[in-house]
Every structure is written in C-alpha cells, then in structure tokens.
Design a protein around this motif. Structure first.
Motif, short mmCIF file in Angstrom:
data_model
loop_
_atom_site.label_atom_id
_atom_site.label_comp_id
_atom_site.label_asym_id
_atom_site.label_seq_id
_atom_site.Cartn_x
_atom_site.Cartn_y
_atom_site.Cartn_z
N UNK A 305 0.87 -1.23 -0.04
CA UNK A 305 -0.16 0.05 -0.15
C UNK A 305 0.81 1.11 0.01
N UNK A 306 2.09 1.25 0.21
CA UNK A 306 2.83 2.36 0.48
C UNK A 306 4.25 2.28 -0.42
N UNK A 307 4.40 3.19 -1.30
CA UNK A 307 5.31 3.11 -2.37
C UNK A 307 6.56 3.74 -1.94
N UNK A 308 7.88 3.22 -1.96
CA UNK A 308 8.94 4.26 -1.73
C UNK A 308 9.02 4.51 -0.20
N UNK A 309 8.60 3.93 0.70
CA UNK A 309 8.47 4.08 2.10
C UNK A 309 10.08 4.83 2.65
N UNK A 310 10.95 4.00 2.27
CA UNK A 310 12.19 4.32 2.62
C UNK A 310 12.48 5.77 2.39
N UNK A 311 12.26 6.36 1.25
CA UNK A 311 12.61 7.58 0.66
C UNK A 311 11.68 8.60 1.49
N UNK A 313 9.98 8.33 4.39
CA UNK A 313 9.68 7.94 5.84
C UNK A 313 9.50 9.45 6.89
N UNK A 314 10.38 10.42 6.46
CA UNK A 314 10.38 11.47 7.34
C UNK A 314 9.37 12.42 7.18
N UNK A 315 8.58 12.22 5.81
CA UNK A 315 7.71 13.05 5.63
C UNK A 315 6.25 12.90 6.07
N UNK A 316 6.28 11.31 6.48
CA UNK A 316 4.95 11.21 7.00
C UNK A 316 4.83 11.55 8.55
N UNK A 317 5.86 11.94 9.09
CA UNK A 317 5.63 12.37 10.55
C UNK A 317 5.37 14.02 10.62
N UNK A 318 4.20 14.16 11.09
CA UNK A 318 3.93 15.60 11.07
C UNK A 318 3.25 15.88 9.62
N UNK A 319 2.69 14.98 8.83
CA UNK A 319 2.11 15.09 7.68
C UNK A 319 0.59 15.48 7.91
N UNK A 336 -1.16 7.50 0.95
CA UNK A 336 -0.33 6.52 1.44
C UNK A 336 -0.69 6.76 3.23
N UNK A 337 -0.79 8.16 3.41
CA UNK A 337 -1.02 8.52 4.78
C UNK A 337 -2.43 7.88 5.42
N UNK A 338 -3.30 7.78 4.52
CA UNK A 338 -4.54 6.96 5.02
C UNK A 338 -4.36 5.64 5.39
N UNK A 339 -3.70 4.75 4.63
CA UNK A 339 -3.26 3.32 4.93
C UNK A 339 -2.34 3.41 6.32
N UNK A 340 -1.37 4.13 6.36
CA UNK A 340 -0.69 4.24 7.48
C UNK A 340 -1.11 4.62 8.92
#
Length: 394
Positions: A305-311, A313-319, A336-340
């Motif tokens: 469900x989440x593409x390129x999470x390794x690249x 990752x930081x943008x998801x915190x405080x999205x 992606x944020x919805x699934x996470x």
C-alpha cells in the motif's frame, strides 16, 4: 521468561476464556452496553492490527448470548436488567484467505454450521447471498428474537488480494453476499463489523450504504486499547515488577511504557492517549521493553500500500490530511497516509477545522519502520555501488 504475578491475557482474544480463567481484564463493557442500547443498528469500527477488535467482538457475542455469569463484577451488570438471549451469526473473515476460493470455502463451512443448527437444507447451487438470508430468517423464526451479526476482520481477504488478479473477484463476492444485511434489516438486532482498512467503493461499504462508521466518534475512542487511567487501575502490580527487574523507579517504568506503546489518538473530539494493548500486555508479562507489535507481523502489508516508504519516511511524521480523506476515503485511493493511519503507523497529533496532522505515535512504531527502511536503503545503496562499478569498467 519472566513469570507474571497475575495471569495476563497475552494474545488471548476470547472474552469467555479471559473471564473463566481469571485473566486480568480491562473493563470496556459499559461502552459495549451503550453501543448496543443507544447506538445505531449497523456499525463499523476500524482499528489497527492487534488492538483488541476480536476481543470486542467476542464480548458482544457473550452479551447477546446472555452470559450474565461472565459479566459479574463488570460495569455492564449495573446497566443491563433484562438479559435477553439473541441468536448470533458470527464470521471471521481472516479465516477466508485471499482468493475467491478461500472465501467460498470459508463461507460454505461457516454457513453450513448455521444451516445445521437451524435445520436448513440448502438447495443445490444456491448462492451464498440466499443462504445468508435464509440463515438470518431461520434464526429469527426459531428464537423469536432479532439476530446479532458480528463480522470480524472483514477486510482481510481484500487487503491480501490487493494488487493481485484475484482482488476484483473477491470484492464482487463481498458485494453480493453482504448486501443481504441491508435487505434483512427487519430480522436484525445489531450488526457490528470490524476491520483495519476501508474499501469503500469496492466491497461491503457499497453494498451496505447505511453502515455507520464509529471509528471517529468520541464516545467510542477508547473502546479498543488501554488508556492512562486504565493502565494504573489494572496493571500497577506489573509496573512495579517491571521497575524492580530493570532497576527503575515506578515512574521511570511507567514512562518507558508510555514512550514505547502509548500515543494513539482516534478522534479529534476525544484526544485521550491510547496504549497499544498487545505490546503493553506483552511487555508487562515479560517485564521487558521490546518491539512486540512488529514481531507479530504488523508490517507485512506495508509494501502493498505504500510506495518508496524508505525515501518518504520522514515526510510522514507531521503530515497533513484533510478530514474527508481520513474519515471517508477508500484505502485503495492511493493516499499513503490513509493506509498508515488505519494500520497504526501514524496517529492523530492535532486537528484543525479542515483536517488532521498525523505523526508516529511512539518509539515502537518508529523502530518498526526503521527496521524496514534501513535494509531497503542498504540494498539500494549496494545496487547503486554495483551499477557505478560496472559503468566505470565499461
């Protein structure tokens, strides 16, 4: 392994077992009673994996079975006066695999048991939708009471078939079978459905468009998981043991648990902190802080469900995500944020009139994601080095 001083329900999802074998139980039964007696008929609740959804379903089952003995000493006994026994039809879709055949085999077995119970002889080649409706009507006629229908982990086959050729066939089966719930309304007392991810347009939600999503309602924010008050009320002896065995003070042990397992919020109107119950109870049982959630298989669907999470990752915190997307959108929309959020890697940090600020809830989640990201980055770096070396030779 450390021996707990009391019986802790590590991984146990059976309300009956917890109550009959004297395990520690965090009392949520007042919320169960209110949901049935003052809520709506058709209900859906989304919570992350290992957050106590199946235990909640089993609690409903015991309540509708009128098992008063199991509720002695709990809040529900102070609220319930009638103790009427209702017929229950219960499905656990996590048992159905990820293919149309898996769903077919599971429903054939589950429906067959209810048909035997109510003396139904299904006609050859009859559809699952007809069989489901016949079971509901037969249960009503046999008991004189409306039927409680409990469907656990409804989305499991849809999650695991996502991005496979089998997915559309699985969702078509869902459309046909679960549309019956709406058509059999007069025979139903209560319908409760749990899941992690929400497939709005392709499955149960399109068939059952009168389903009420309880996931963001303030009165149900704490129905799964453990609150700060509940950990002190129910687990103080185990926190003391954790402190003693690690040479910490009680407050230090409590703070460690909070850093690793607390921090979930499920409603803008009720920002009560929620602990991950699976990890918390396991840590208290072991008297040891570790990443229990990820070791239980919690990260298995991330790459679907989440593409390129390794690249990223930081943008998801405080999205930031708007309210309609978080509360109403389909997980297959590609946000992606919805699934996470739905699967427990992100939680609500704060909200404004238009939407939500999401972030990592705790240290356990951060470390779980790092374990995924670092090997992927390492492999990409190695691939880049090999590619660069091959170019230098040519």
């Amino acid at each position: 392994m450390s021996e707990p001083i009391r019986r802790l329900p590590v991984g146990i999802q059976s309300f009956v077992e917890i109550r009959t074998k004297n395990y520690v139980y965090v009392d949520k039964t007042d919320i169960v009673w209110r949901m049935v007696n003052y809520g709506v008929k058709f209900n859906y609740l989304s919570r992350p994996r290992r957050f106590g959804k199946s235990l909640l379903v089993d609690t409903f089952n015991a309540y509708f079975d009128a098992r008063r003995d199991l509720f002695e000493g709990l809040r529900l006994t102070e609220m319930e006066k009638d103790w009427i026994k209702y017929p229950v039809i219960r499905l656990d879709m996590s048992m159905a695999g990820a293919t149309p055949k898996g769903i077919t085999d599971y429903l054939d077995s589950a429906f067959g048991k209810y048909e035997q119970l109510y003396g139904i002889q299904p006609m050859p080649d009859v559809s699952f939708a007809v069989r489901f409706k016949d079971i509901i009507v037969a249960a009503y006629n046999a008991t004189g009471q409306q039927v409680a229908i409990l469907i656990d982990e409804y989305d499991s086959p849809l999650q695991h078939s996502w991005h496979t050729p089998e997915h559309e066939a699985c969702t078509e089966m869902y459309r046909n079978v679960f549309a019956v719930l709406k058509n059999a309304d007069q025979y139903e007392k209560f319908v409760f459905i749990t899941g992690i991810t929400k497939f709005t347009q392709v499955s149960l939600f399109s068939a059952l468009n009168n389903l009420s999503n309880l996931s963001f309602l303030p009165e149900y924010a704490t129905v799964c998981g453990i609150t700060e008050d509940e950990i002190i009320e129910n687990f103080t002896p185990e926190i003391n043991v954790l402190a003693q065995r690690n040479n910490w003070s009680f407050d230090e042990a409590h703070q460690k648990l909070k850093e690793y397992y607390d921090g979930y919020h499920f409603c803008r109107r009720n920002m009560t902190d929620i602990y991950n119950p699976f990890s918390l109870v396991r840590a208290l049982y072991d008297s040891y802080i570790s990443n229990y959630w990820v070791s239980s298989g919690a990260t298995s669907l991330l790459n679907k469900f989440v593409q390129n999470i390794e690249i990223r990752l930081e943008e998801f915190d405080n999205s930031y995500i708007d309210s309609d997307t978080l509360e109403s959108s389909d997980v297959s929309s590609g946000v992606d944020e919805l699934f996470l959020f739905q699967s427990g890697y992100l939680t609500i940090k704060k909200a404004d009139e238009e939407g939500y600020y999401l972030g990592f809830p705790n240290e356990e989640v951060k470390r779980a994601l790092s374990k995924i990201v670092i090997p992927t980055l390492t492999m990409k770096s190695q691939a880049n080095v090999i590619t660069a070396q091959s170019h230098s030779r040519s």
